[in-house]
Design a protein around this motif. Structure first.
Motif, PDB file in Angstrom:
ATOM      1  N   LYS A  92       0.836  -1.212   0.000  1.00  0.00           N
ATOM      2  CA  LYS A  92       0.000   0.000   0.000  1.00  0.00           C
ATOM      3  C   LYS A  92       0.865   1.254   0.000  1.00  0.00           C
ATOM      4  N   GLN A  93       1.937   1.240   0.793  1.00  0.00           N
ATOM      5  CA  GLN A  93       2.827   2.402   0.863  1.00  0.00           C
ATOM      6  C   GLN A  93       3.555   2.629  -0.470  1.00  0.00           C
ATOM      7  N   MET A  94       4.033   1.542  -1.060  1.00  0.00           N
ATOM      8  CA  MET A  94       4.724   1.665  -2.355  1.00  0.00           C
ATOM      9  C   MET A  94       3.765   2.147  -3.432  1.00  0.00           C
ATOM     10  N   HIS A  95       2.537   1.675  -3.376  1.00  0.00           N
ATOM     11  CA  HIS A  95       1.539   2.115  -4.355  1.00  0.00           C
ATOM     12  C   HIS A  95       1.276   3.607  -4.192  1.00  0.00           C
ATOM     13  N   ALA A  96       1.205   4.067  -2.950  1.00  0.00           N
ATOM     14  CA  ALA A  96       0.971   5.487  -2.694  1.00  0.00           C
ATOM     15  C   ALA A  96       2.116   6.344  -3.238  1.00  0.00           C
ATOM     16  N   LEU A  97       3.334   5.809  -3.197  1.00  0.00           N
ATOM     17  CA  LEU A  97       4.496   6.547  -3.723  1.00  0.00           C
ATOM     18  C   LEU A  97       4.613   6.410  -5.258  1.00  0.00           C
ATOM     19  N   ASN A  98       3.735   5.621  -5.838  1.00  0.00           N
ATOM     20  CA  ASN A  98       3.794   5.319  -7.284  1.00  0.00           C
ATOM     21  C   ASN A  98       5.090   4.583  -7.635  1.00  0.00           C
ATOM     22  N   CYS A  99       5.464   3.635  -6.753  1.00  0.00           N
ATOM     23  CA  CYS A  99       6.607   2.775  -7.067  1.00  0.00           C
ATOM     24  C   CYS A  99       6.223   1.804  -8.201  1.00  0.00           C
ATOM     25  N   THR A 100       7.234   1.143  -8.738  1.00  0.00           N
ATOM     26  CA  THR A 100       7.008   0.297  -9.921  1.00  0.00           C
ATOM     27  C   THR A 100       6.426  -1.061  -9.563  1.00  0.00           C
ATOM     28  N   GLY A 101       6.987  -1.745  -8.566  1.00  0.00           N
ATOM     29  CA  GLY A 101       6.542  -3.081  -8.207  1.00  0.00           C
ATOM     30  C   GLY A 101       7.600  -3.801  -7.403  1.00  0.00           C
ATOM     31  N   ILE A 102       7.367  -5.097  -7.169  1.00  0.00           N
ATOM     32  CA  ILE A 102       8.288  -5.911  -6.380  1.00  0.00           C
ATOM     33  C   ILE A 102       8.666  -7.154  -7.174  1.00  0.00           C
ATOM     34  N   ILE A 103       9.984  -7.448  -7.215  1.00  0.00           N
ATOM     35  CA  ILE A 103      10.468  -8.730  -7.725  1.00  0.00           C
ATOM     36  C   ILE A 103      10.993  -9.495  -6.519  1.00  0.00           C
ATOM     37  N   ILE A 104      10.412 -10.675  -6.277  1.00  0.00           N
ATOM     38  CA  ILE A 104      10.680 -11.390  -5.022  1.00  0.00           C
ATOM     39  C   ILE A 104      11.002 -12.853  -5.315  1.00  0.00           C
ATOM     40  N   LYS A 105      11.956 -13.404  -4.531  1.00  0.00           N
ATOM     41  CA  LYS A 105      12.252 -14.834  -4.601  1.00  0.00           C
ATOM     42  C   LYS A 105      11.263 -15.560  -3.677  1.00  0.00           C
ATOM     43  N   VAL A 106      10.108 -15.900  -4.202  1.00  0.00           N
ATOM     44  CA  VAL A 106       9.038 -16.470  -3.388  1.00  0.00           C
ATOM     45  C   VAL A 106       9.471 -17.786  -2.732  1.00  0.00           C
ATOM     46  N   ASN A 107      10.154 -18.650  -3.475  1.00  0.00           N
ATOM     47  CA  ASN A 107      10.516 -19.971  -2.955  1.00  0.00           C
ATOM     48  C   ASN A 107      11.627 -19.914  -1.929  1.00  0.00           C
ATOM     49  N   ARG A 108      12.280 -18.766  -1.770  1.00  0.00           N
ATOM     50  CA  ARG A 108      13.417 -18.670  -0.836  1.00  0.00           C
ATOM     51  C   ARG A 108      12.932 -18.742   0.607  1.00  0.00           C
ATOM     52  N   PHE A 109      11.908 -17.941   0.952  1.00  0.00           N
ATOM     53  CA  PHE A 109      11.421 -17.940   2.331  1.00  0.00           C
ATOM     54  C   PHE A 109       9.900 -18.091   2.423  1.00  0.00           C
ATOM     55  N   LEU A 110       9.167 -17.502   1.475  1.00  0.00           N
ATOM     56  CA  LEU A 110       7.708 -17.522   1.581  1.00  0.00           C
ATOM     57  C   LEU A 110       7.102 -18.832   1.096  1.00  0.00           C
TER      58      LEU A 110
END
Length: 547
Positions: free
Chosen positions: A69-87
């Motif tokens: 929500k905070q990143m969206h409010a700042l108009n950030c681009t997005g997130i690239i995440i290593k999902v299988n690493r921890f989540l």
């Protein structure tokens, strides 16, 4: 500025998967930040892309939602995440929120490092144009070296397909395949090739320009055509599959540089063709001017150019009408005249191929000469030739009109000079009648046409000596005598037919014929006398036209 979607041309992004927020892939990217700390929002700004392992959110889904929500409010681009690493799996609440906000979340495979991906993206963002330019220059050098070493068109196109990592195919200006990359030799690409060819046939003019289109078997990939100029009026076409997502650092600049080298290669091959054309025209000139004296040599040289013996030969001559302001202005520029004639030659060649005509094209002075061959030249073939010429004339004519002369058929190769002269005469006859943009078939001259070529004083002398007092009939009786002998001769000296046509009695016809024979001192039963009187009557009509 680049969008998140643009990053997928990078090698490091090809294995990534968009997990949520697909609608946000058009967000702009200006900077990349790597962090696993919970307070990362303090270091982010507009158009920033976050790379993370997800360590800070492995046990706190709400914290991840708050960050989004905070990143969206700042108009950030997005997130690239290593999902299988921890989540191991992206929480459903996070996915729903990202979809709702159109905030992209992208999964990065665990075998790739955040650092390498960050470097690739930053290089792409910061040095994109420079790196593409260097790569384009590299492509130009590679292709120029290949051209100098005499590599074939197929080798050049194969190499371009390798550089771009895209299936590539080269078509000539008619839409005929000239060369292709190895991709099209695979069975899976056969249908793609057929669909591309079909698309080109459907709208050749559009594909000759730089354009993109889709085909049924590749619904989500654009097929793009790039014009490749040569000495011909219309360009060849370099067609590349899925060129809109070229692997970095390939770019349209690289395609243009390779296209330039392919263009030079085409021009070189066309120069070789022009030399062959010169030799072919020399053969035709030798044939027309009867410098070949042996039938065996005529047959041998004719066979080399695909001209067979024991066929009906038709000669068609085409030329640009030398009238009108456009043509007169063009004459001031000799180079443009040459270009016009080269264009017409190419167009006639295209018409022959597209019309599937068994024809050989030559040039002689200002004339374009097509020698057509048929096993039998009947009314059907005459219709085919007429439609072919009409279609060719319609397609060729633009600012300048062209005219055609067509010969009678000849059966012998040694009679082709006669056919050529007939076709030229048919052209000249059209010009004598002040016509332009015409199609004229040669006709053997009638007696009247031949007599017109004789001086009038000689015609008048023959006319008066033959018809004597009937040459200039003054009385009604003389007029009836002239009309009777004209009808009598036209009816092949049949009394019954003559009386029926003149609506007079048979005896009246006999009387008038006998009287006329006495006046002219001749016999209509004598072929010589009969012919002489016939000719005199034709001369009379010519002299009447002069009056």
């Amino acid at each position: 500025m680049k969008t998140l979607n643009d990053l997928f041309i990078l090698d490091g992004m090809k294995e990534c998967t968009v997990l949520a927020g697909h609608r946000g892939l058009t967000r702009n990217v200006k900077f990349v930040n790597i962090s696993d700390t919970p307070d990362v929002i303090q270091f982010l700004d507009k158009n920033h892309l976050l790379l993370t392992t997800g360590y800070g959110f492995q046990d706190d889904t709400q914290r991840m939602c708050d960050l989004i929500k905070q990143m969206h409010a700042l108009n950030c681009t997005g997130i690239i995440i290593k999902v299988n690493r921890f989540l191991k799996k992206l929480p459903d609440e996070v996915k729903l929120l990202a979809d709702d906000l159109a905030f992209p979340i992208i999964d990065l495979p665990t075998d790739q490092t955040l650092g390498d991906l960050s470097r690739h993206i930053l290089n792409y963002l910061n040095d994109h144009e420079a790196e593409q330019l260097y790569y384009a220059l590299h492509v130009q050098k590679e292709f120029s070296d290949m051209m100098i070493k005499g590599y074939s068109l197929n080798s050049l196109v194969e190499q371009l397909g390798h550089f771009l990592a895209r299936p590539t195919i080269l078509f000539n200006h008619r839409g005929e395949k000239m060369a292709q990359s190895h991709d099209f030799r695979m069975d899976s690409m056969k249908i793609v090739e057929q669909e591309i060819i079909q698309k080109i046939k459907e709208d050749l003019n559009a594909v000759r320009e730089e354009s993109s289109f889709e085909i049924p078997s590749r619904e989500h990939q654009l097929i793009t055509s790039f014009p490749v100029q040569s000495k011909r009026q219309y360009p060849s076409m370099l067609v590349i599959v899925d060129s809109s997502t070229l692997p970095y650092p390939s770019s349209q600049m690289a395609i243009e540089q390779a296209g330039n080298v392919i263009s030079f290669t085409l021009i070189k091959e066309q120069a070789i063709d022009e030399n062959s054309r010169l030799l072919k025209n020399n053969f035709f000139a030798d044939l027309i001017e009867m410098r070949i004296h042996s039938d065996e040599e005529i047959l041998s040289r004719a066979n080399y150019y695909g001209i067979e013996a024991n066929m009906d030969n038709i000669c068609i001559v085409c030329t640009v009408d030398a009238e009108g302001n456009n043509y007169e202005n063009l004459q001031l520029y000799e180079k443009k005249v040459g270009e016009l004639h080269n264009n017409i030659y190419d167009q006639l060649e295209d018409e022959i191929i597209n019309g599937k005509m068994d024809a050989t094209l030559f040039t002689k002075e200002k004339y374009f000469v097509m020698l057509l061959q048929f096993s039998h030249y009947t009314e059907t073939e005459i219709k085919i030739v007429t439609e072919f010429i009409e279609r060719s004339q319609s397609n060729i004519q633009g600012d300048y009109s062209v005219s055609f002369g067509v010969s009678n058929p000849t059966q012998s190769l040694s009679d082709i000079p006669i056919a050529y002269q007939e076709a030229v005469e048919a052209i000249n006859n059209g010009y004598d009648m002040k016509m332009t943009g015409f199609i004229n078939f040669y006709k053997t001259k009638e007696i009247k046409e031949l007599l017109n070529a004789i001086p009038r004083k000689d015609l008048k002398s023959l006319y008066e000596n033959t018809l004597k007092s009937l040459a200039y009939p003054k009385t009604k009786e003389d007029l009836e005598l002239v009309k009777t002998i004209e009808t009598y001769l036209n009816c092949q000296c049949e009394i019954s037919d003559t009386s029926r046509k003149l609506y007079i009695h048979r005896n009246t016809v006999k009387y008038r014929i006998k009287k006329t024979e006495e006046l002219l001192n001749c016999s209509f039963q004598d072929p010589v006398d009969s012919l002489r009187v016939r000719v005199a009557l034709v001369i009379g009509s010519i002299l009447d036209e002069d009056d």
